[in-house]
Structures are given as C-alpha cells and as structure tokens.
Design a protein around this motif. Structure first.
Motif, short mmCIF file in Angstrom:
data_model
loop_
_atom_site.label_atom_id
_atom_site.label_comp_id
_atom_site.label_asym_id
_atom_site.label_seq_id
_atom_site.Cartn_x
_atom_site.Cartn_y
_atom_site.Cartn_z
N PHE A 86 42.79 51.48 30.94
CA PHE A 86 42.80 51.02 29.79
C PHE A 86 42.08 49.85 29.53
CE2 PHE A 86 44.72 48.28 26.16
CZ PHE A 86 44.18 49.08 25.38
N VAL A 87 42.30 48.97 30.31
CA VAL A 87 41.51 47.60 30.26
C VAL A 87 39.94 47.94 30.30
CG1 VAL A 87 41.12 45.23 31.20
CG2 VAL A 87 43.32 45.75 30.70
N PRO A 88 39.56 48.59 31.64
CA PRO A 88 38.02 48.86 31.65
C PRO A 88 37.51 49.70 30.36
CG PRO A 88 39.30 49.47 33.77
CD PRO A 88 40.24 48.92 32.73
N MET A 89 38.18 50.51 29.82
CA MET A 89 37.85 51.46 28.78
C MET A 89 37.78 50.50 27.61
SD MET A 89 39.36 53.24 25.83
CE MET A 89 41.04 53.07 26.11
N LEU A 90 38.88 49.70 27.31
CA LEU A 90 38.70 48.70 26.33
C LEU A 90 37.45 47.65 26.39
CD1 LEU A 90 40.24 47.43 23.75
CD2 LEU A 90 41.16 46.18 25.22
N PHE A 91 37.22 47.25 27.52
CA PHE A 91 35.98 46.46 27.86
C PHE A 91 34.75 47.18 27.41
CE2 PHE A 91 32.40 45.33 30.75
CZ PHE A 91 32.33 44.10 30.32
N TYR A 92 34.47 48.49 27.96
CA TYR A 92 33.32 49.16 27.73
C TYR A 92 33.20 49.79 26.31
CZ TYR A 92 32.26 49.77 32.81
OH TYR A 92 31.74 49.03 34.13
N GLY A 137 33.35 54.12 26.05
CA GLY A 137 34.69 53.83 26.78
C GLY A 137 35.36 55.13 27.31
N GLY A 138 35.33 56.13 26.47
CA GLY A 138 35.77 57.47 27.12
C GLY A 138 35.07 58.18 28.30
N MET A 139 33.81 57.77 28.25
CA MET A 139 32.83 58.36 29.21
C MET A 139 33.32 57.74 30.59
SD MET A 139 31.35 60.99 28.26
CE MET A 139 30.88 61.69 26.81
N TYR A 140 33.50 56.38 30.36
CA TYR A 140 33.86 55.67 31.50
C TYR A 140 35.24 56.09 32.04
CZ TYR A 140 35.95 52.17 34.70
OH TYR A 140 36.53 51.48 35.72
N VAL A 141 36.04 56.72 31.29
CA VAL A 141 37.38 57.37 31.65
C VAL A 141 37.31 58.60 32.28
CG1 VAL A 141 39.68 58.18 31.11
CG2 VAL A 141 38.98 56.00 29.87
N ALA A 142 36.21 59.34 31.73
CA ALA A 142 36.18 60.63 32.15
C ALA A 142 35.30 60.72 33.66
CB ALA A 142 34.86 61.19 31.39
N LEU A 143 34.31 59.73 33.86
CA LEU A 143 33.88 59.51 35.07
C LEU A 143 34.67 58.90 36.14
CD1 LEU A 143 30.90 59.67 36.63
CD2 LEU A 143 30.79 57.26 35.99
N GLN A 144 35.59 58.16 35.82
CA GLN A 144 36.67 57.89 36.81
C GLN A 144 37.63 58.91 37.08
OE1 GLN A 144 36.44 54.69 38.49
NE2 GLN A 144 34.62 54.63 37.44
N LEU A 145 37.95 59.51 36.12
CA LEU A 145 38.79 60.81 36.30
C LEU A 145 38.36 61.89 37.35
CD1 LEU A 145 40.49 61.28 32.82
CD2 LEU A 145 41.72 60.31 34.93
N LEU A 146 37.04 62.46 36.93
CA LEU A 146 36.13 63.16 37.77
C LEU A 146 36.08 62.71 39.37
CD1 LEU A 146 33.24 64.50 35.62
CD2 LEU A 146 35.03 65.78 36.82
N MET A 147 36.03 61.40 39.48
CA MET A 147 35.90 60.88 40.70
C MET A 147 37.25 60.77 41.57
SD MET A 147 33.00 57.92 40.68
CE MET A 147 33.88 56.69 40.26
#
Length: 168
Positions: A100-106, A156-166
C-alpha cells in the motif's frame, strides 16, 4: 508450468491491462467507467485462489474499505472524482497492506508530475511565443480544471502488478 501459477500470472496481467484501459479512458473522456473498477474487484478472487493462500486478502479488504471511506469523504468535499475513488480502492485491494505505501507513493508522485505537465501545457497555450511562457499569466481557474488522475492510479497499480508478478 503449474496451472495455478499460470492463472495467477494471467490475472495480474489482466489487472495491468484494465488499469491501462481505465487510464486511457480518463485521458480521452475525463471519466473512468465503473466497469473497470468492478472488473478489478471481480478478478481479485481468482488471483487469491490461484496464489494458494499466500495473499493477505483480509488485510487488502480492510485497507480498500478504509481507502474507499476516506475517498468518499474527499468526494463529498469535491476534492476528487468518484470514479477515481473507486479505482483507487480497487487497486488498494490488490496492493494489500504490504504494497500500500509504495503504491501510494508512486501514485502521488505520478499525480504530481501529471499536474506539473498540465500546468506547463496550460502556460504554453496562454503564451504568445514559447519564450513568453515565463511571462504568461496563469488562469486562476486552472486549479479547478479536471485532471485524468486514473493515469496516476494506474502508475501505482503498475508497481503493484510488477511486484505481484515477481512474487508468483
């Protein structure tokens, strides 16, 4: 390849694709149809099931609920659009407590860059020549102009997607 792994990867890619479509819609029409937020919500259980219980879905649900309630208050104060609130809450569900926090930041950083880009565009359009941008006055009503904030939410969602994919 394991079927559950393929399903998890597919749902993450579908999540990313829906975010791109929502951002494109907001850029074109300054609206984000509810179908994008609803599709993100509908896709989430498939991801949770395919991930084999490694997802904090309850924490994601709690965070998304808090974000939705706070967003509703912001919407009532006319600080943001209702579609942006729904989209941000849906992305928060996917992010969960851990992202959540990194997604909010991006999201915030991209929103700030978008605001600056729109302001520069506004100044250029009001200036008689490109060099006159430094002397052109801004319209006081510029701050009331709508901004396609789904672009920032999608970042921000793309950051989440990338982290989830990894992580799958």
């Amino acid at each position: 390849m394991d079927l559950s792994l393929a399903t998890a990867q597919f749902t993450i890619l579908a999540f990313a694709g829906l975010l791109i479509m929502a951002a494109a819609s907001d850029c074109r029409n300054l609206t984000v149809p509810n179908r994008f937020s609803l599709a993100l919500l509908a896709l989430y259980p498939s991801f949770v099931i395919a991930s084999g219980g490694a997802i904090d879905w309850l924490g994601g649900l709690i965070y998304a609920g808090i974000v939705f309630l706070a967003g509703f208050a912001f919407f009532a104060l006319r600080w943001c659009g209702g579609a942006d609130v729904k989209l941000f809450a849906a992305v928060t569900l996917w992010a969960g407590p851990s992202l959540f926090v990194p997604m909010l930041f991006y999201t915030a950083m991209t929103g700030g860059l978008l605001a600056v880009a729109l302001w520069i565009r506004h100044k250029l359009m009001r200036a008689a020549t490109p060099a006159a941008i430094f002397y052109a006055t801004s319209d006081p009503a510029f701050s009331k102009q709508p901004m396609p904030y789904a672009v920032a939410i999608a970042a921000g969602g793309m950051y989440v997607a990338l982290q989830l994919l990894m992580g799958v």
